[in-house]
Design a protein around this motif. Structure first.
Motif, PDB file in Angstrom:
ATOM      1  N   LEU A  34       0.825  -1.201   0.000  1.00  0.00           N
ATOM      2  CA  LEU A  34       0.000   0.000   0.000  1.00  0.00           C
ATOM      3  C   LEU A  34       0.863   1.257   0.000  1.00  0.00           C
ATOM      4  N   ASP A  35       0.350   2.313  -0.621  1.00  0.00           N
ATOM      5  CA  ASP A  35       0.983   3.623  -0.558  1.00  0.00           C
ATOM      6  C   ASP A  35       0.410   4.407   0.616  1.00  0.00           C
ATOM      7  N   LEU A  36       1.215   5.327   1.132  1.00  0.00           N
ATOM      8  CA  LEU A  36       0.727   6.318   2.088  1.00  0.00           C
ATOM      9  C   LEU A  36       0.552   7.642   1.346  1.00  0.00           C
ATOM     10  N   VAL A  37      -0.617   8.261   1.517  1.00  0.00           N
ATOM     11  CA  VAL A  37      -0.915   9.549   0.898  1.00  0.00           C
ATOM     12  C   VAL A  37      -1.231  10.540   2.013  1.00  0.00           C
ATOM     13  N   LEU A  38      -0.567  11.673   1.986  1.00  0.00           N
ATOM     14  CA  LEU A  38      -0.699  12.662   3.044  1.00  0.00           C
ATOM     15  C   LEU A  38      -1.385  13.927   2.541  1.00  0.00           C
ATOM     16  N   ILE A  39      -2.366  14.396   3.308  1.00  0.00           N
ATOM     17  CA  ILE A  39      -2.896  15.749   3.140  1.00  0.00           C
ATOM     18  C   ILE A  39      -2.411  16.534   4.343  1.00  0.00           C
ATOM     19  N   ASN A  40      -1.624  17.579   4.086  1.00  0.00           N
ATOM     20  CA  ASN A  40      -0.933  18.271   5.172  1.00  0.00           C
ATOM     21  C   ASN A  40      -1.173  19.770   5.092  1.00  0.00           C
ATOM     22  N   ASN A  41      -0.886  20.477   6.190  1.00  0.00           N
ATOM     23  CA  ASN A  41      -1.116  21.913   6.205  1.00  0.00           C
ATOM     24  C   ASN A  41       0.124  22.728   5.875  1.00  0.00           C
ATOM     25  N   ILE A  42       1.273  22.089   5.702  1.00  0.00           N
ATOM     26  CA  ILE A  42       2.471  22.811   5.272  1.00  0.00           C
ATOM     27  C   ILE A  42       3.194  21.995   4.195  1.00  0.00           C
ATOM     28  N   ASN A  58      -5.153  23.985   3.527  1.00  0.00           N
ATOM     29  CA  ASN A  58      -5.481  24.461   4.868  1.00  0.00           C
ATOM     30  C   ASN A  58      -6.372  23.417   5.548  1.00  0.00           C
ATOM     31  N   LEU A  59      -5.797  22.617   6.428  1.00  0.00           N
ATOM     32  CA  LEU A  59      -6.557  21.544   7.065  1.00  0.00           C
ATOM     33  C   LEU A  59      -7.663  22.065   7.969  1.00  0.00           C
ATOM     34  N   PHE A  60      -7.557  23.312   8.399  1.00  0.00           N
ATOM     35  CA  PHE A  60      -8.587  23.867   9.268  1.00  0.00           C
ATOM     36  C   PHE A  60      -9.844  24.235   8.484  1.00  0.00           C
TER      37      PHE A  60
END
Length: 431
Positions: A34-42, A58-60
């Motif tokens: 499996l791949d890891l996919v990141l949604i990040n704020n920076i 913007n995760l907020f």
């Protein structure tokens, strides 16, 4: 679609605090294809070594976060969703439900995130709980405290790390405590801003328990004994994890935690529960829908051999985790706090000390550290030590902590009513 199944991660957290988790999760994901996919704020730096794909938003803005996640899901089959940052556990729960993958459940996270709901549900279910009330004004808080009986604890409805939590012994202290808690709540999510919870003080030692859940089955992993400071506030200045802690075999504690999780509707994931060991038995103070902070999972891994990153991967992808300890040791952390508000010039930590596992500065030169109520988590450093028993671990933490050198310029505290300064390390600001 690119055909690669993926686990979606919402927010990486700080390198200093969370890279050890990501390392284990990445290895587990590779072994599973499996791949890891990141949604990040920076923008990504250290994260590039572990994530096949990183999107910065913007995760907020939870609507934007959801749209971004759906775009990822249009190209990949999402088989799990992970989140260990407090501000984002609720949108992560919604995404897990939307994608039909294991998760703590939306009701479960709501029961954890909203401390008033936690109290209400646990009380209705008959679990031992202090008297409590949600108050919008200081007059309501006074009436609630008079009804509950002093001392009382006044706290924001939905913040972590004991921010804005104050002990009040009488009405005079209550008025100030309400203002502190209500002001602190303004840095949290909008639905929980303003007002404060007033609750009876549960006297006794405070612990935390990180536990895993698979299809609603609760399994404790490790217990951390908590050390607090800065009274009447509850700043968490250290923790000690003992692989042989008898509380792991305490039927009353384990049963109370299992019942609490069932009542809250938590299903699949890891939680961080805080408990007071009172004369009436264990009292659940709160349940957080995420791994513990303060490097507690790292202490747990060091002391027990249980890898919380591997456990989190397993429960997030529908596997029953193995939480059997493979090691019998004691590990602790001690945070360095200034004696007064200051601007940091430099921080030096020891490279060697008896039992030292790791140590690090937590701030850069020029950082302002504000003690409560002007700020929280005013930490300039930490030391982590390992030993054969808790007393030896505490002694090693004392010795290593004494080797930390802080050079700082004293500054005046903020005036009452001033805007709360964001805590150091609350947000991922790696550059």
């Amino acid at each position: 679609m690119n055909g690669t199944d993926a686990v979606l991660v919402i927010g990486s957290g700080l390198k200093l605090y969370r890279e050890y988790l990501v390392t284990s999760i990445h290895a587990r994901a590779r072994a599973a294809g499996l791949d890891l996919v990141l949604i990040n704020n920076i923008r990504p730096t250290w994260q590039r070594a572990y994530f096949a794909e990183v999107t910065v938003v913007n995760l907020f803005d939870h609507d934007l976060l959801a749209r971004t996640a759906r775009e990822v899901a249009s190209r990949r089959r999402i088989v799990g969703v992970m989140c260990w940052d407090e501000p984002f556990v609720m949108p992560a729960a919604h995404l897990a439900a939307e994608f039909g993958v294991p998760g703590l459940s939306v009701p479960g996270v709501d029961g954890c995130r909203d401390k008033y709901h936690t109290r209400s549900k646990l009380t209705e279910a008959g679990l031992p709980q202090p008297g409590f009330a949600m108050t919008a004004t200081v007059e309501e808080a006074r009436a609630a405290a008079a009804r509950i009986g002093y001392p009382v604890v006044v706290k924001p409805r939905a913040l972590g790390a004991s921010m804005g939590v104050v002990l009040a012994a009488d009405e005079a202290e209550l008025d100030a405590a309400f203002q502190v808690a209500s002001a602190a709540s303004l840095i949290g999510d909008e639905p929980y801003r303003g007002g404060a919870i007033v609750e009876g003080y549960a006297d006794g030692p405070e612990i935390s328990v990180d536990g895993a859940l698979h299809k609603g089955e609760y399994q404790p992993m490790f217990v951390a004994r908590k050390k607090t400071g800065e009274p009447p506030y509850f700043e968490e200045v250290g923790h000690v994890v003992d692989a042989a802690d008898p509380l792991l075999r305490d039927e009353a504690l384990v049963d109370t935690l299992a019942r609490a999780h069932r009542v809250l509707g938590v299903e699949d994931g890891i939680t961080h529960a805080e408990v007071r060991l009172t004369s009436r038995g264990p009292v659940v103070i709160e349940v957080n829908g995420r791994l513990g902070g303060d490097l507690i999972p790292f202490l747990g891994k060091t002391a027990t051999g249980i890898d919380p990153g591997e456990v989190l991967f397993d429960v997030a992808t529908g596997r029953r985790p193995d939480v059997v300890a493979t090691k019998r040791s004691v590990a602790g952390i001690r945070f360095g706090y200034p004696e007064h508000d200051c601007v940091v010039r430099s921080v030096a930590v020891p490279a060697e000390a008896p039992g030292l596992v790791t140590a690090a500065p937590m701030v850069d030169p020029g950082t302002s550290l504000r003690l409560p109520p002007g700020g929280y988590i005013a930490r300039h450093s930490f030391v982590v030590c390992e030993a054969d028993d808790p007393a030896a671990c505490d002694a090693r933490l004392d010795a290593a902590g004494a080797l930390v050198a802080l050079d700082a310029e004293r500054i005046e505290p903020l005036p009452p009513g001033a805007t709360l300064e964001m805590p150091t390390g609350l947000l991922d600001v790696d550059e």
